[in-house]
Every structure is written in C-alpha cells, then in structure tokens.
Design a protein around this motif. Structure first.
Motif, PDB file in Angstrom:
ATOM      1  N   VAL A 180       6.793   1.402   7.358  1.00  0.00           N
ATOM      2  CA  VAL A 180       5.697   2.360   7.487  1.00  0.00           C
ATOM      3  C   VAL A 180       6.194   3.793   7.277  1.00  0.00           C
ATOM      4  CG1 VAL A 180       3.985   3.336   9.074  1.00  0.00           C
ATOM      5  CG2 VAL A 180       4.369   0.861   9.008  1.00  0.00           C
ATOM      6  N   LYS A 181       5.407   4.549   6.515  1.00  0.00           N
ATOM      7  CA  LYS A 181       5.643   5.980   6.346  1.00  0.00           C
ATOM      8  C   LYS A 181       4.313   6.704   6.474  1.00  0.00           C
ATOM      9  CE  LYS A 181       9.586   5.484   3.191  1.00  0.00           C
ATOM     10  NZ  LYS A 181      10.092   5.758   1.813  1.00  0.00           N
ATOM     11  N   VAL A 182       4.359   7.912   7.021  1.00  0.00           N
ATOM     12  CA  VAL A 182       3.159   8.727   7.179  1.00  0.00           C
ATOM     13  C   VAL A 182       3.316   9.975   6.332  1.00  0.00           C
ATOM     14  CG1 VAL A 182       1.750  10.071   8.785  1.00  0.00           C
ATOM     15  CG2 VAL A 182       2.692   7.857   9.491  1.00  0.00           C
TER      16      VAL A 182
ATOM     17  N   TYR B 271       0.877  -1.171   0.000  1.00  0.00           N
ATOM     18  CA  TYR B 271       0.000   0.000   0.000  1.00  0.00           C
ATOM     19  C   TYR B 271       0.917   1.225   0.000  1.00  0.00           C
ATOM     20  CZ  TYR B 271      -3.265  -3.615   1.496  1.00  0.00           C
ATOM     21  OH  TYR B 271      -4.011  -4.753   1.567  1.00  0.00           O
ATOM     22  N   ARG B 272       1.237   1.680  -1.219  1.00  0.00           N
ATOM     23  CA  ARG B 272       2.258   2.717  -1.372  1.00  0.00           C
ATOM     24  C   ARG B 272       1.623   4.047  -1.770  1.00  0.00           C
ATOM     25  NH1 ARG B 272       5.825  -0.567  -5.556  1.00  0.00           N
ATOM     26  NH2 ARG B 272       3.694  -1.093  -6.177  1.00  0.00           N
ATOM     27  N   TYR B 273       2.025   5.072  -1.062  1.00  0.00           N
ATOM     28  CA  TYR B 273       1.493   6.417  -1.282  1.00  0.00           C
ATOM     29  C   TYR B 273       1.876   6.949  -2.656  1.00  0.00           C
ATOM     30  CZ  TYR B 273       1.096  11.510  -0.604  1.00  0.00           C
ATOM     31  OH  TYR B 273       0.799  12.844  -0.731  1.00  0.00           O
TER      32      TYR B 273
ATOM     33  N   VAL C 151      -1.145   6.712   5.154  1.00  0.00           N
ATOM     34  CA  VAL C 151      -0.172   5.829   5.798  1.00  0.00           C
ATOM     35  C   VAL C 151       0.254   4.753   4.805  1.00  0.00           C
ATOM     36  CG1 VAL C 151       0.267   4.198   7.663  1.00  0.00           C
ATOM     37  CG2 VAL C 151      -1.104   6.247   8.103  1.00  0.00           C
ATOM     38  N   GLU C 152       1.521   4.807   4.429  1.00  0.00           N
ATOM     39  CA  GLU C 152       2.082   3.789   3.541  1.00  0.00           C
ATOM     40  C   GLU C 152       2.519   2.595   4.388  1.00  0.00           C
ATOM     41  OE1 GLU C 152       4.607   4.814   0.066  1.00  0.00           O
ATOM     42  OE2 GLU C 152       6.227   3.907   1.238  1.00  0.00           O
TER      43      GLU C 152
END
Length: 949
Positions: free
Chosen positions: A86-88, A37-39, A511-512
C-alpha cells in the motif's frame, strides 16, 4: 541453390513429436495473484481514488482535522489487501509555509499602481514588509527560510473589516526597478606601460670619434613621443647626428637619423647648425627632432666647438611620458536591456583627428561589447564626445590621453554598464481579480494570511520523530487517513538546517494497493495461449506474480499448456495448499514457486522428492531462484532481542592529533574478534527518523578490530557519543563471497530434481523481474521440447537484460556457480536475446545426474512404461503368459522410444536398451521384478579437434 557462407549452423528445434500426445512435461507455476491498482499507471490511477465513507460529495478530499477510515477503492469482495504494498499519494496538496515559527513578519498588502497612469493593476498586490524572493542582491524575508515564493503557490488574503478571505494562486512575482548605472572605466593590463618623460640623458659620442675641439651637450627641452607615417607611436627613441662635412661651426654639416625613423618631416641630410627645425636659440645648436603639436624638442648644443671631424657621431636617447592608467571619460544614461561591458580598441594608432586634414593617418577606435551591442569605428577628436554603442553612452578622450596628442595601437578601454534592474521582489501577481474593497482602497487591512506550496507526493506512513502515531494505517481491508498530516520542503528549514513541518491544508487522496485474488487458489488451472493470460489472471506485471510467471512460461512453451494455481495466502500455508492440489495429478512436471522464501522452496523440494518415488510415480522437478545477498548484519540484536549499544570516543592511540578523533567504538558484551568482524564492515549508529518517516543512521567503516569489545572506524562524528546508542554492524560481502553464498545453496540441494536458476534479477526493457520469473520461463521451455532435448545454448524469450551474468560477475565466478549446479541465463550483450549457459541440475555427481535432459528423458520413459503396464495391474495373475505379455508391453514401449521419437538435433529418446531380467519376486508373490538397461543419448557439450601438422 542458394549459397551459404561456410559456418556453424545452429537450428533451434521445438518440434512436437508423438511422445507429447500422452505426457508432456508441463510446467506448474504457482504463487500470488493480485488485482493491481497502481497510481503511476494511467489506466489504473482512477481506481486508486478514495471516496469519503459518509459524505460522498467530499470525494477524495483530505480532511485536515478529522481521521477518516476509507474502504480501499475498487477492491473486489473476497480479496485481501497486501498491506506491505500500500502507498498513499496526495495530489495538489496545499502545504502552508507562511505563517510559521521561523519569523513573524506582518503580511499587510495594498494595491499596485500602473506606472504613468491613475489606474491600478486588477490582480497585483504589494507587500509592506515581506520580500518574496531572493534576487537583485536583496534577500527574501526570513519567514520564507531558503525558499522563494513561487508561481503556482496558493495565497490567501484576509480582511478583518470585511470578515472575508480571498483565495487565489500566484501567477508571477515582480520587483521595483533600480536606475541604470555606468561603472568605473578601466584600461587593459596589456596597454602600453606607464613611464616618466626623460630627455636629459647624456650625449653618447661614437666609439671612433676624434673629438678634439668639439664640445657637445644635451639641450633638449621636452620629448612627448611621436608618430611615424603608419601611425605607430614612438615612445622611446635614440637620435644620432653624423658629421658629413667637417670644419668649424659654420662649415659643419650633419646627417640626422633615429632608431625608429622618427626624424621629422623635412630632409634630414646635410643639416647645418641652426638650420634644422626650430626652435633653436643660437647658431651653435642642432635640432634632432621637433613637434609643435606635442612640444617635443630634442637638440644638441655644440657651443665652443672648433673642429668637427667627418664620421664622428653624437647620439642622445629620450623617453616620452606614458600614463597607462589613463581612461577616457564616459557619460550618458544607459538605456539598454541587459548589463554589458563596452570595449574600446585602438585599431589604428595616431594623433587625434583634427577634423579635416589627417583622416587617413589619425587614430581609429573600434567599439564592441560583451553582449550584442556595438557601434561604428570612430576617429576620435580630442575632448570631443563620441557614441559608444546604441544605448546612450558616450566617451571622451582628453588631449593628453595616455600619450600626448593621440592614441596607441592595441590599447583597450572598458566601460561597464548596468541596465535598469529589478530590486526587491515585493509584488504578487495573481490569477484572479482582487476584491473590490482592496482595489478601491475602501478596506485597508488586507493581509496575506496564508501562503501554501502545491505539490504531488507520496505520503510516508511514519511520522518523523514520532514512534507512536502514523499518517495512515491499514486496518483489515480498510485504510485510515489520519488528521494533521504534515509535509516538508527542502527550502523551509530552521536555524539548524532541519526541515520544518508544514501543515497540509488541502489535498486529493489516492491509495495504491494490490489485492490477493483467491479465485484461482481452489484448483489448478491451465492456459495454452499467452494472449489469454491477462483475462484469466489479470495484469501481466511482476507486481502480479502469477500472471507474469505464467506469461513467461507460455512465451517459451511452444504452445504446450502451462498449469497454474494461485495461493489463498502468500505464505507457507498458501503454497502448501497448492502442493496438496498438485498431488492429485501426474500432469504437472516442472514446478515453479514464485517466491524467494527458502522455507517455501524447501517445501516444494520435499514435495518433488516425495512425488518422484516408485510408489507415487509422479516424477517431477522444480525450478527455484535465490537472491544474491550483498550484505548481512553480523551484529543486529542480542539473543534476548535487545539492541547492541555502543559509544564512540576519542581513540587513545591518536591522542596527539590536533583535534579529537572519535573513532573508537566500544560495545559492551561484544565478541568482535571471535565473530570475525573485519575491516571494511560497516557500523550503523545514531538511528533516527527523517522527515519522510524513514529510519536513517550514520554509517561508518571499520578500519581495525582492536579487542573483543572495541574497534576503530576510518572516520567519526564531530562530537563524541558518550551515552551508549543502538549499534549494528553489517558485513559487506565481496563478489566472490556473494557467489560462494549462492553456490552453497545449490550445493545444499544436491538434487537432480532441483534446478537453481541464476540471475536473481533480470529485466525486460525497463521492467525488473525477479529470478523466479526466469525460472518459470525455463520450466515453460522444458515443456515445449522433446524430453531428451538438451537446452544448453537455447534462447529464452521475455528478457532483454541479464547483466548480472554478463558483467556483474566474472567468468570464473559464474563457473563456480555452475559447479554448484546453477542453471545460468546469460547473453552476449545487453539487449541480445538471453540463452541457457548450461542445462544443469544441482546434483553434479556425474553426467546422468547433472544434465537436465537426462533426468527429463528418464522421467518421460518412466511415465511411458507406467502407462504401458498400468492395464495389467489388478486384472492379471502372475503366470508365464502374463510375463510374456508384460515383456512384450515393455519392449513395445521401449522400441517406440528407440525408433519413433526422433528429432534432427536430439535423435531418439533411446539409443537402445536391454531387458536384463523379468521374473516373479521370490518373496512377494504378487510382484514382478524387471531390470532394464537403457542406452540413453547424452547432450553434446564438447567437440575436441586435434590438428596435426
């Protein structure tokens, strides 16, 4: 038949032969499988949008004052979030930069009148005290630090009287206008040089004169210069009178000439005294030059002379006054749109235009500019203004100008003009119509209560200068987005040039994440078509290693099935679970763990060794990739886990330097000399957290190791560090050391069942892939050809850039890797299809051990013999008949390998064989021992040609 140019013909043969019908040497690729699930991926971005857990209508809006724990968006039940991935991201984040602690300028605003009307702009406000932008020589207000207010910023207006807020966005910024101006007129430095008038020089008699009875004096009264017929101005001139008729004053006659031809308009030959151009005062004078316009009067006085001799000459030199610093006068109001400088160039020298008679010879001036404006060439009249350009500027030459009565060709003059310009930027134009009470001026207390920049950015997990709190944190399979998140802007800094924290007032949260899928970790599956990978294993991308690895293997397997397995945890335990499953079948041959982790790789090697024994008889090999290590910390932490601490002080050996040099690092308890710290190593000190929440530090370079506890750096800080701080020392490996470190790994394995793949990184287009994906491709390639096929110089699909092999390292360095048994993927140029440099195993003892195709061939033959003899186990007794039957089974199988496994490039699996012995074991009566000598084909690696002349 078609003509073929003589050359080496290389055929890549991937022919399936009957040997595959019962036992292909298939690849088993295993590692983590992730849902992505990539931004940054358009198709996946919507799946990264969070939803408020208790108030869905809030959607993904950031809650400034409340910590909110969100479920990971779209996470599938049973998967585990990879917390390290995880990245926000905040979209349309509104970060408040006014008001702030930098200043306290009031934000009062009022309506803005439309010029020359009684109306007001419906969407403009002007600030009483704030300047929004640095422009037009005016600095922005200190409240805005080094950042201008910008179009797109959010502005909130507030009225205490109305108890109302009005929120909108800045559309544009405007400034008041300053008046246009004309600058000081200047002259070109190459104009005719200034000089003073000089007409009193002594008369120079000719060298051969007989001047008995002749007296002569310079009786000139002025010389202002003059013009030749072509308009050339003559500022310095020498006039010469030559006696052509001798005698007394009444009889004498002269020819009059000048150096530049400036001799007057009349016939200047056979001139008598007092007969030359006026004015003359008596019959004893000779006029050499006279100009009634300029007042020039150059003459000789021969009073008292009695006997002139033919051929005698008398000369006088005169100089005209020149005022280089002269400039014309400019006037008028400039109405042009941009600043420019007009240039007035005298393209034809001459006297000023008299209005009628001298149009063909008078001065001419061309008018151009540094911009696009110009005007027609003019013939200026003295004291009469003429147009300069088309925007209202005029210029006037005085009668005297730089020279008396005219202009000199080539002289230039410059008139700079400044257009009416913006002054202070104090007006905001916004997108929405302003409140009625502001436009009607019924409420006068409207003010800017908030200005916010709008940005999309990744939110760091750590908070700068905060070792306790976090902006967000992963808690099991949820994520907490905490309140009070701040951000920074490079333009908003304090007096120490440190960025200040800006409170985020609003934002949309994304949220990635990637989630470990365990469905394919319970058993080993298989795929034989690369187009089916994504529907079976998810998105094909290096972020989803299992899908990428299987895809790369299938891309090279020529249709042979590739086996795969996920892991239920991305660690040793997860990989060991797969190895346990792999023990159950002989279908898997080339094992590829999708990891750089040495502990896991060692476990795979141990598995391969254990399975490739006579007792287990599930022969297999493994393909591994190790990372290049460019640096390593030689001083990280002490044995007890505490940090090394050091000071940086003035080096006593540079005590005579003009200023202190803080380059002496002292670390108590260190053993620099013993530990081999060396020049070129890096020192890290002054660790701290930056505005993005990342750990940063000062980096210095070791210049000299002085003692066990002291070393000297090449540079140092501006101030001493007297209180010991955390220190790390990093070794920067040379390219040779990097290769040696990598080679040692291959040498450590020293195993014909281990293929160490290089490079550790490759690319397909712009996508970077880890080396273990290349390993998967190699395992797929091996499964897709006959077991005895050599793979040296065979192309590999799925990669376009292996520049580490092409350009990063030298051929000698690559050879050192090859000596350690590295299977190197290389290419001729970046973009060309990569190929196998040499099919090597990590056992370089001899050709049988080092060539991959030898091991795979023997393994294939071993599988064939085992299958051929398996029916006899447990069902037959050991007797002569059985021995004969077993020998027939062996010879039948080996005959097949000798005659029926042929390909054009590889030939048959066996060139021949010999059953050396076949008998019952003398000790273990239930065992038959057979010894067979195999004549194996070897890869053709070299051709030697000797030319004898």
């Amino acid at each position: 038949m078609a003509y073929i140019v003589p050359r080496v013909l290389i055929k890549q043969e991937f022919t399936q032969v009957p040997v595959f019908a019962d036992q292909p040497l298939a690849a088993l690729v295993f590692g983590p499988q992730y849902d992505l699930y990539r931004y940054s991926v358009a198709d996946e971005k919507t799946s990264t949008k969070v939803t408020h857990p208790t108030t869905p209508e809030l959607g993904n809006a950031y809650q400034e004052a409340t910590d909110v724990v969100y479920d990971f968006p779209n996470q599938t039940v049973g998967t585990d979030v990879d917390a390290d991935y995880v990245k926000v991201f905040f979209e349309k984040a509104e970060a408040e930069y006014y008001p702030n602690a930098l200043a306290a300028t009031a934000g009062d605003v009022s309506r803005v009148a439309i010029p020359n009307t009684a109306n007001y702009y419906p969407n403009r406000v002007v600030a009483d005290n704030l300047i929004f932008k640095t422009a037009n020589t005016y600095d922005r207000s200190t409240d805005f630090s080094e950042r201008d207010v910008k179009a797109g910023d959010v502005v909130v207006l507030h009225s205490d009287t109305d108890n109302a807020d009005f929120t909108t966005k800045v559309k544009a910024l405007h400034a008041v206008k300053s008046a246009a101006s004309t600058g000081a007129v200047t002259y070109d430095t190459d104009n005719l040089a200034s000089q003073s008038e000089d007409f009193n020089n002594a008369v120079v008699a000719g060298a051969g004169n007989n001047d008995a009875g002749v007296t002569v004096a310079n009786d000139s009264t002025a010389y202002k210069g003059g013009w030749l017929a072509n308009g050339t101005y003559v500022h310095d001139e020498t006039f010469t009178a030559t006696v052509i008729t001798g005698g007394n004053l009444s009889a004498v006659r002269f020819d009059i000439s000048s150096t530049n031809g400036l001799a007057g308009s009349e016939d200047r030959t056979n001139v008598a005294l007092a007969a030359s151009p006026a004015p003359l005062t008596d019959a004893d004078e000779l006029s050499l030059y006279y100009d009634s316009v300029t007042g020039s009067s150059v003459k000789l006085d021969f009073t008292g002379s009695t006997n002139f001799v033919v051929g005698n000459t008398y000369s006088v030199t005169v100089e005209a006054p020149v005022v280089k610093t002269y400039v014309p006068t400019a006037a008028g109001t400039y109405t042009g749109p941009v600043d420019t400088t007009y240039k007035l160039t005298v393209v034809r020298g001459g006297k000023f235009y008299d209005g009628s008679t001298n149009a063909a010879t008078c001065a001419r001036v061309a008018i151009t500019s540094s911009g696009t404006d110009s005007s027609a060439t003019v013939s200026p009249q003295a004291t009469v203004a003429f147009a300069v350009g088309s925007y209202g500027i005029t210029a006037t030459f005085a009668a005297t100008s730089a020279v008396i009565g005219g202009l000199v060709a080539g002289d230039e003059y410059f008139i700079p003009v400044t257009a009416a310009a913006d002054a202070q930027v104090k007006t905001l134009e916004v997108y929405d119509t302003l409140p009625t009470t502001l436009l009607d001026n019924t409420t006068t207390d409207w003010e800017i209560s908030s200005l916010r920049l709008v940005k999309d950015y990744e939110v760091s997990q750590a908070i700068p200068d905060n070792d306790v709190d976090l902006n967000w944190e992963v808690i099991d399979n949820t994520i907490s987005i905490n309140s009070g998140i701040t951000t920074t802007d490079p333009g908003m800094v304090d007096i120490n040039s440190e960025t200040i924290n800006l409170n985020v007032k609003k934002a949309n949260i994304f949220v990635e994440h990637r989630d470990l899928v365990k469905d394919n970790a319970v058993s080993i599956g298989s795929i034989n078509d690369s187009s089916l990978v994504d529907e079976t294993l998810g998105t094909v991308h290096p972020d989803n290693p299992l899908a990428q690895g299987v895809y790369d293997a299938l891309l090279n397997s020529a249709g042979v099935t590739v086996y795969f397995c996920g892991v239920n945890s991305n660690d040793l335990e997860g990989y060991e679970t797969v190895l346990g499953l792999a023990k159950k079948s002989e279908a898997y041959y080339g094992l590829v763990p999708l990891t750089f982790d040495r502990t896991i790789q060692d476990a795979v090697v141990a598995h391969v060794n254990a399975m490739s024994t006579p007792e287990v008889a599930k022969w297999r090999c493994t393909w591994l990739s190790s990372e290049i290590v460019p640096t390593a910390l030689v001083y990280d932490v002490k044995d007890d886990g505490s940090d090394w601490l050091g000071t940086l002080t003035d080096d006593p050996l540079t005590a005579n330097a003009p200023t202190p040099i803080y380059t002496l690092l002292t670390v108590a308890g260190a053993t620099f000399v013993t530990d081999g710290v060396r020049p070129g190593d890096r020192v890290f000190i002054n660790f701290r957290t930056d505005v993005f929440g990342d750990i940063v530090y000062d980096e210095l370079v070791v210049d000299e190791v002085r003692t066990e506890t002291t070393l000297v750096t090449t540079t140092g800080p501006t101030a001493a560090i007297n209180v010991a701080l955390k220190v790390q020392i990093q070794r920067v490996y040379t390219k040779d050391e990097q290769i040696d470190n990598l080679a040692s790994i291959g040498s450590d394995y020293n195993n014909r069942r281990v293929r160490a793949v290089f490079p550790d990184k490759a690319k397909q287009g712009s996508t970077e892939k880890a080396g273990y994906f290349a390993a998967a491709a190699m395992a797929g390639l091996r499964s897709g050809v006959v077991p005895h096929q050599g793979l040296t110089n065979t192309e590999i699909l799925g990669f376009s850039d292996v520049s580490a092999s092409l350009s990063t390292f030298t051929e000698d360095q690559l050879n050192r890797l090859a000596e350690a048994g590295y299977w190197i993927l290389t290419q001729d140029v970046v973009g060309a299809t990569p190929y196998v440099r040499h099919q090597l195993t990590t056992d370089s003892e001899n050709l049988n051990a080092s060539e991959d195709s030898v091991t795979t061939n023997v393994d294939s033959i071993s599988y064939g013999l085992r299958r051929a003899l398996a029916p006899y186990i447990g069902k037959y007794n050991v007797n002569t008949t059985t021995l004969v039957a077993i020998k027939e089974a062996i010879t039948s199988e080996l005959n097949f390998r000798t005659t029926s496994t042929f390909t054009e490039s590889a030939g048959n699996q066996l060139n021949g064989y010999k059953v050396v012995s076949l008998a019952q074991d003398p000790t273990f009566k239930d065992r038959i021992n057979a010894t067979i000598t195999l004549d194996l084909p070897y890869p053709l690696n070299f051709i030697t040609i000797t030319l004898v002349v």
